[in-house]
Design an enzyme around this catalytic site. Structure first.
Site, PDB file in Angstrom:
ATOM      1  N   GLU A 117       4.918 -11.432  -9.979  1.00 23.95           N
ATOM      2  CA  GLU A 117       5.134  -9.970  -9.676  1.00 23.95           C
ATOM      3  C   GLU A 117       6.448  -9.532 -10.143  1.00 23.95           C
ATOM      4  OE1 GLU A 117       5.269  -9.093  -5.579  1.00 23.95           O
ATOM      5  OE2 GLU A 117       4.198  -7.385  -6.084  1.00 23.95           O
ATOM      6  N   GLU A 138      -0.332  -7.864   4.453  1.00 20.31           N
ATOM      7  CA  GLU A 138      -0.545  -6.988   3.081  1.00 20.31           C
ATOM      8  C   GLU A 138       0.539  -7.331   2.048  1.00 20.31           C
ATOM      9  OE1 GLU A 138      -3.074  -4.825   3.085  1.00 20.31           O
ATOM     10  OE2 GLU A 138      -3.633  -5.436   5.249  1.00 20.31           O
ATOM     11  N   GLY A 167       5.500 -13.507   3.668  1.00 17.85           N
ATOM     12  CA  GLY A 167       4.092 -13.325   4.562  1.00 17.85           C
ATOM     13  C   GLY A 167       3.728 -14.620   5.063  1.00 17.85           C
ATOM     14  N   CYS A 184       2.719  -2.249  -5.344  1.00 17.81           N
ATOM     15  CA  CYS A 184       2.166  -3.735  -5.146  1.00 17.81           C
ATOM     16  C   CYS A 184       0.849  -3.955  -5.656  1.00 17.81           C
ATOM     17  CB  CYS A 184       1.709  -3.998  -3.501  1.00 17.81           C
ATOM     18  SG  CYS A 184       1.044  -2.692  -2.889  1.00 17.81           S
ATOM     19  N   LYS A 227      10.097  -2.700  12.252  1.00 13.50           N
ATOM     20  CA  LYS A 227      11.159  -3.215  11.655  1.00 13.50           C
ATOM     21  C   LYS A 227      11.085  -2.857  10.101  1.00 13.50           C
ATOM     22  CE  LYS A 227      12.987  -6.148   9.443  1.00 13.50           C
ATOM     23  NZ  LYS A 227      13.642  -5.857   8.044  1.00 13.50           N
TER      24      LYS A 227
END
Ligand code: NAD
Length: 493
Positions: free
Chosen positions: A395, A261, A244, A295, A186
């Protein structure tokens, strides 16, 4: 914007792009579609089908049907098919790079020079590795003849983000396929095009139907349906820590092993014995690379007070010279961010950082290249000040860095480790003993010395704490993650 479309890409984008299930294109059961935009000018790029639980179900069934034959191939036979697939991807490198640049907005030279060749190399790395792996390891046990037998799991699910769609796709599926699993992917709904194109190329390269399936759709519907599917045997997710956790919960409920990840907030510790100009240039490149949507990149810069001013001058100079433009233009060094939502996110962070008292070193802004006023452009920004500032803690995922001065090594390591992210950091110093010590003390999956963003196959890459768990990618261990161990034992007495 001056784009040279290849015939193949024009043909691929012309019709509504459908799901790739069981070796065939499938439209959505409900006829749902969405528009994919070109971030470089905001124009519609393609219309894609948007699936949900029904399409995921169909894809998992197709992958399940393909599994017995694919897993029964010898490693050599499977590797030969994957190498043929890699060759076919290579033949279409120009199409893949163009699609990636159009879809993500990234500089075409970066897509050609890194994303596409590095992704293809991953397939070759794991195909070759699979022919040298040990699938039966004898165990030296008193009075028992025993071995560990390793076999593929079955259907593996993958959900990917939008920043490196092609490269991350290959990082994910290459080890799984090489180990004999079949996969359902996906991709991100924001950048699904290269993943679908890879489905088409897989079929052309003779990969058996159902071995690789690609279903588009948004996260809460299609992504969640895949992560919760009772028939997947392994799950792998690349994306934000927030999502996640949801994937981890779903897999926990079904007791499905999963690899996460996740995001990061990479730090760079710059000591006063470095070549200031060279280091400043490299770190400026860390936030312009893929427009800062990386990332692991360095976005917290802890700079020794003795060289701080010189370092800042050089970084500013480099950032101001960076050529910002549409992704597909050959002289573009930094493209737009991926979407209007992402642009707003970056701008909001910078605004909040300033409200919290950050010093504005380079203000950023939204100036767009001429003719691309509807594109999603953000100029590089630099803030400085307290490490408690939101822009030094969270982030942002854009071309923005936060600068903090430090005096000594212990303080610098403390600053790095104050966050629960644990993906990647770097230390910059001519004193390699010190660099090595600091590298060990910075808590993360990866510590780089005198460089940032260091990738190679065979070099394990993964995160700890908020940046993920489950084994990482790109190493021989990753390959083993896609084989389930089974102990086989016969008492001798
Ligand atoms: P995201 O977490 O918002 O989305 C990632 C994927 O998850 C998308 O395909 C999305 O559709 C899907 N998704 C969303 N909600 C879901 C749900 N409830 N269930 C299942 N799937 C769902 O991330 P993003 O914005 O696409 O990407 C940016 C993030 O990815 C950043 O945090 C970045 O650091 C991270 N990232 C990590 C790595 C790594 O290797 N560690 C690599 C690239 C990106």
């Amino acid at each position: 914007m001056n784009v040279q479309f290849t015939q193949t890409v024009t043909g691929f984008l012309r019709t509504p792009v459908q799901h790739f299930i069981g070796g065939r294109w499938k439209s959505d059961a409900n006829g749902a579609t969405a528009q994919v935009l070109n971030p470089s000018d905001g124009s519609p790029l393609a219309t894609v089908a948007m699936g949900g639980a029904a399409e995921i179900d169909e894809a998992v069934a197709a992958a399940g049907k393909a599994f017995p034959a694919w897993s029964a191939l010898s490693p050599n036979e499977r590797a030969a098919r994957l190498h043929r697939f890699a060759e076919h991807l290579e033949k279409h490198s120009a199409d893949l790079a163009l699609l990636e640049s159009l879809d993500v907005g990234k500089a075409i030279t970066a897509a050609e020079g890194f994303d596409v060749p590095f992704g293809i190399e991953c397939l070759r790395y794991f195909a070759t590795l699979s022919t040298h792996a040990h699938y039966d390891v004898p165990l030296a046990i008193k009075n028992i003849e025993a071995r560990t037998h390793r076999a593929p799991y079955g259907v593996c699910g993958f959900v990917f983000p939008w920043n490196f769609p092609f490269t991350l796709l290959l990082w994910g599926i290459a080890p799984a396929l090489a180990a004999g699993n079949t996969v359902v992917v996906k991709p991100s709904e924001v950048t699904p095009l290269s993943s679908l194109f890879v489905g088409k190329l897989a079929a052309e390269a003779g990969l058996p139907d159902g071995v690789l399936n690609v279903v588009m759709g948004d996260g809460p519907k299609a992504g969640a349906a895949l992560a919760n599917h009772p028939k997947i045997k392994r799950m792998s997710f690349t994306g934000s820590p927030e999502v996640g956790k949801k994937i981890g919960e779903a897999c926990g409920r079904n007791l499905v092993p999963c690899k996460l990840e996740l995001g990061g907030k990479g730090a760079a510790v710059v000591f006063d014995d470095v070549d200031v100009d060279a280091t400043a240039q490299k770190l400026a490149g860390a936030i312009t690379l893929n427009t800062g949507q990386v990332c692991c990149t360095a976005t917290r810069w802890f700079v020794h007070e003795k060289i701080y001013d010189r370092f800042v001058d050089k970084v500013m100079g480099t950032l101001k010279e960076t050529k910002i433009g549409p992704g597909p233009d050959r002289d573009t060094q930094m493209g737009p961010v991926v979407s209007e939502a992402q642009r707003q996110r970056v701008l909001r962070y910078v605004e909040n950082g300033v409200k919290q008292g950050a010093e504005v070193v380079l203000p950023g802004g939204t100036a767009a290249p001429r003719g691309c006023e509807h594109g999603f452009y953000v100029q590089p920004s630099l803030l400085a000040g307290s490490p408690e500032n939101v822009c030094c803690r969270e982030e942002i995922f854009g071309p923005s860095a936060f600068l903090v001065k430090f005096k000594d090594e212990t303080a610098a390591v403390g600053l790095v480790n104050q966050l629960t992210y644990g993906l990647a950091n770097s230390v910059w110093s001519a004193d390699l003993k010190r660099a090595s010590r600091v590298a060990e003390h910075m808590i993360a999956g990866n510590s780089w010395i005198n460089a940032h963003n260091v990738f190679a196959y065979g070099l394990p890459y993964g995160g700890v704490n908020l940046s993920g768990f489950g084994g990482g990618v790109n190493s021989p261990e990753t390959f083993q993650d896609y084989l389930r161990p089974q102990t086989i034992a016969r008492p001798l007495a």
